[in-house]
Enzyme design. Sequence first.
Site, PDB file in Angstrom:
ATOM      1  N   ASP A   1      79.019  35.123  31.623  1.00 30.65           N
ATOM      2  CA  ASP A   1      79.463  36.160  30.548  1.00 30.65           C
ATOM      3  C   ASP A   1      79.106  36.828  29.061  1.00 30.65           C
ATOM      4  O   ASP A   1      79.515  37.343  28.476  1.00 30.65           O
ATOM      5  CB  ASP A   1      81.228  35.679  30.398  1.00 30.65           C
ATOM      6  CG  ASP A   1      80.684  33.964  29.926  1.00 30.65           C
ATOM      7  OD1 ASP A   1      79.948  33.292  30.106  1.00 30.65           O
ATOM      8  OD2 ASP A   1      82.311  33.747  29.283  1.00 30.65           O
ATOM      9  N   HIS A   2      77.890  35.984  28.705  1.00 28.66           N
ATOM     10  CA  HIS A   2      77.494  36.019  28.178  1.00 28.66           C
ATOM     11  C   HIS A   2      76.498  37.075  27.703  1.00 28.66           C
ATOM     12  O   HIS A   2      75.768  37.782  26.971  1.00 28.66           O
ATOM     13  CB  HIS A   2      76.806  34.833  27.174  1.00 28.66           C
ATOM     14  CG  HIS A   2      78.483  34.125  26.380  1.00 28.66           C
ATOM     15  ND1 HIS A   2      78.824  33.682  25.148  1.00 28.66           N
ATOM     16  CD2 HIS A   2      79.345  33.028  27.545  1.00 28.66           C
ATOM     17  CE1 HIS A   2      79.986  33.192  25.266  1.00 28.66           C
ATOM     18  NE2 HIS A   2      80.070  32.433  26.620  1.00 28.66           N
TER      19      HIS A   2
ATOM     20  N   HIS B   1      77.510  22.153  24.769  1.00 32.29           N
ATOM     21  CA  HIS B   1      78.483  22.667  25.299  1.00 32.29           C
ATOM     22  C   HIS B   1      77.928  22.109  27.051  1.00 32.29           C
ATOM     23  O   HIS B   1      77.385  21.330  26.999  1.00 32.29           O
ATOM     24  CB  HIS B   1      78.100  24.100  25.431  1.00 32.29           C
ATOM     25  CG  HIS B   1      79.039  25.240  26.730  1.00 32.29           C
ATOM     26  ND1 HIS B   1      80.578  25.344  26.893  1.00 32.29           N
ATOM     27  CD2 HIS B   1      78.747  26.822  27.294  1.00 32.29           C
ATOM     28  CE1 HIS B   1      80.868  26.243  27.566  1.00 32.29           C
ATOM     29  NE2 HIS B   1      79.610  26.936  27.885  1.00 32.29           N
TER      30      HIS B   1
ATOM     31  N   ASP C   1      79.786  28.917  23.339  1.00 25.68           N
ATOM     32  CA  ASP C   1      80.595  28.270  23.801  1.00 25.68           C
ATOM     33  C   ASP C   1      79.894  26.823  23.210  1.00 25.68           C
ATOM     34  O   ASP C   1      79.711  26.173  23.432  1.00 25.68           O
ATOM     35  CB  ASP C   1      80.984  28.541  25.433  1.00 25.68           C
ATOM     36  CG  ASP C   1      81.526  29.748  25.924  1.00 25.68           C
ATOM     37  OD1 ASP C   1      81.766  30.451  25.126  1.00 25.68           O
ATOM     38  OD2 ASP C   1      80.962  29.751  26.524  1.00 25.68           O
TER      39      ASP C   1
ATOM     40  N   HIS D   1      87.070  34.152  22.414  1.00 27.60           N
ATOM     41  CA  HIS D   1      86.503  33.414  23.634  1.00 27.60           C
ATOM     42  C   HIS D   1      88.025  33.364  24.090  1.00 27.60           C
ATOM     43  O   HIS D   1      88.168  31.749  24.942  1.00 27.60           O
ATOM     44  CB  HIS D   1      85.509  32.360  22.994  1.00 27.60           C
ATOM     45  CG  HIS D   1      84.974  32.494  24.687  1.00 27.60           C
ATOM     46  ND1 HIS D   1      85.328  31.502  25.878  1.00 27.60           N
ATOM     47  CD2 HIS D   1      83.842  32.912  25.434  1.00 27.60           C
ATOM     48  CE1 HIS D   1      84.687  30.532  26.626  1.00 27.60           C
ATOM     49  NE2 HIS D   1      83.827  32.046  26.853  1.00 27.60           N
TER      50      HIS D   1
ATOM     51  N   HIS E   1      74.714  31.650  30.311  1.00 23.15           N
ATOM     52  CA  HIS E   1      75.537  31.934  30.785  1.00 23.15           C
ATOM     53  C   HIS E   1      76.479  33.467  31.017  1.00 23.15           C
ATOM     54  O   HIS E   1      76.160  34.188  29.966  1.00 23.15           O
ATOM     55  CB  HIS E   1      77.357  30.990  30.635  1.00 23.15           C
ATOM     56  CG  HIS E   1      77.514  29.378  30.877  1.00 23.15           C
ATOM     57  ND1 HIS E   1      78.286  28.731  30.105  1.00 23.15           N
ATOM     58  CD2 HIS E   1      76.563  28.743  31.688  1.00 23.15           C
ATOM     59  CE1 HIS E   1      78.172  27.428  30.762  1.00 23.15           C
ATOM     60  NE2 HIS E   1      76.899  27.673  32.051  1.00 23.15           N
TER      61      HIS E   1
ATOM     62  N   HIS F   1      74.115  31.227  24.942  1.00 22.00           N
ATOM     63  CA  HIS F   1      73.174  30.091  26.199  1.00 22.00           C
ATOM     64  C   HIS F   1      73.952  31.288  27.358  1.00 22.00           C
ATOM     65  O   HIS F   1      74.563  32.983  27.004  1.00 22.00           O
ATOM     66  CB  HIS F   1      74.418  29.473  26.445  1.00 22.00           C
ATOM     67  CG  HIS F   1      75.615  29.675  26.535  1.00 22.00           C
ATOM     68  ND1 HIS F   1      76.580  30.386  26.028  1.00 22.00           N
ATOM     69  CD2 HIS F   1      76.618  29.082  28.213  1.00 22.00           C
ATOM     70  CE1 HIS F   1      77.776  30.424  26.527  1.00 22.00           C
ATOM     71  NE2 HIS F   1      77.702  29.347  27.740  1.00 22.00           N
TER      72      HIS F   1
END
Length: 321
Positions: free
Chosen positions: A80-81, A154, A225, A283, A78, A76
């Site tokens: 951090d990914h 999520h 997530d 995670h 976000h 996804h």
Amino acid sequence: MGERTAALSARAPAGAIQVTFLGTSAGIPTETRGLPSLALSLGGEILLFDCGEGTQIQFRRAGLRPGRLAHILISHLHGDHVLGLPGLLMSLQLGGRTQPLGLHGPPGIGDFIRATLERLAAHVAFPLEITEHSGPERVVHGSGYEVECRPLEHRILCLGYALQEAPRPGALDVAVARRLGVADGPLMGRLKAGESVTTADGRVVTAREVLRPPVPGRRIAYCTDTRPCPACLALARDADLLIHESTFTSDRAEDAQQKGHSTAAEAAAIAAQAGARRLALTHISPRYQDPEAQRADAGCLFPATVVAADLQRLTVPKRVA
Ligand SMILES: [Zn+2]
Ligand SMILES: [Zn+2]
């Protein structure tokens, strides 16, 4: 500890599927945990799941070869990914890559990477084959394996993935073949290859009569997530290894629910319900410095749990007949 040390020499035994955790933190990095990314090596190819900032450094540290990278699968959008993607692609370009690279993820991944590279005037000359998915659908049709995706639960569209290896043909039961009148030699080889043969006395013997049942291929699921959900369960069904997010422990179950994440115990419940063989938690919120908290939370529900560490490597052995 043995598996972790082994990460420094990244050569996989023949036929092994290896999973190398490159980043196991959530949201922000810590001294010991980088941002989410995981490399899955099989049959000489590497599939990279998520690409948090710093992934390319971890990739090198793990001794993985960039030339083997075949597909990148993003869960996804976000930060951090995905924030490791532009740097990784630029390094591949500087390294002289010419072979195609698959980049898969939810809608918007193409825009994100094209806009970033354009703004940086960073030209990628190798074929970057971008496909966007909302799932459930097949994402990669590889040689001897497939990867499917499903939408998880999520705060934004987030894809979970499962890699399914093709079944191996069953072994030839030589004793049965002989009993049916098949002579040793080339006829046995043809039966093994799935053909029908005619014996000396004119009888037709089919492969079905003499081959043992096919051996199921390995299955590895990647769910982060997400809240625990039916899609996690479907992806994890009968998996040899379920890699599941574990941002919190049960004492923060409310946080997990509000933020669209899972606790270690919820991940363990999914693993147990799905009949998975092993669970790796990743995670991990930076608030947890000791992996024991996560392990204890999951372990009573699903004992075959590891709390993944950066550069830890897990081998998924072949299933036996
Ligand atoms: Zn995240
Ligand atoms: Zn997220």
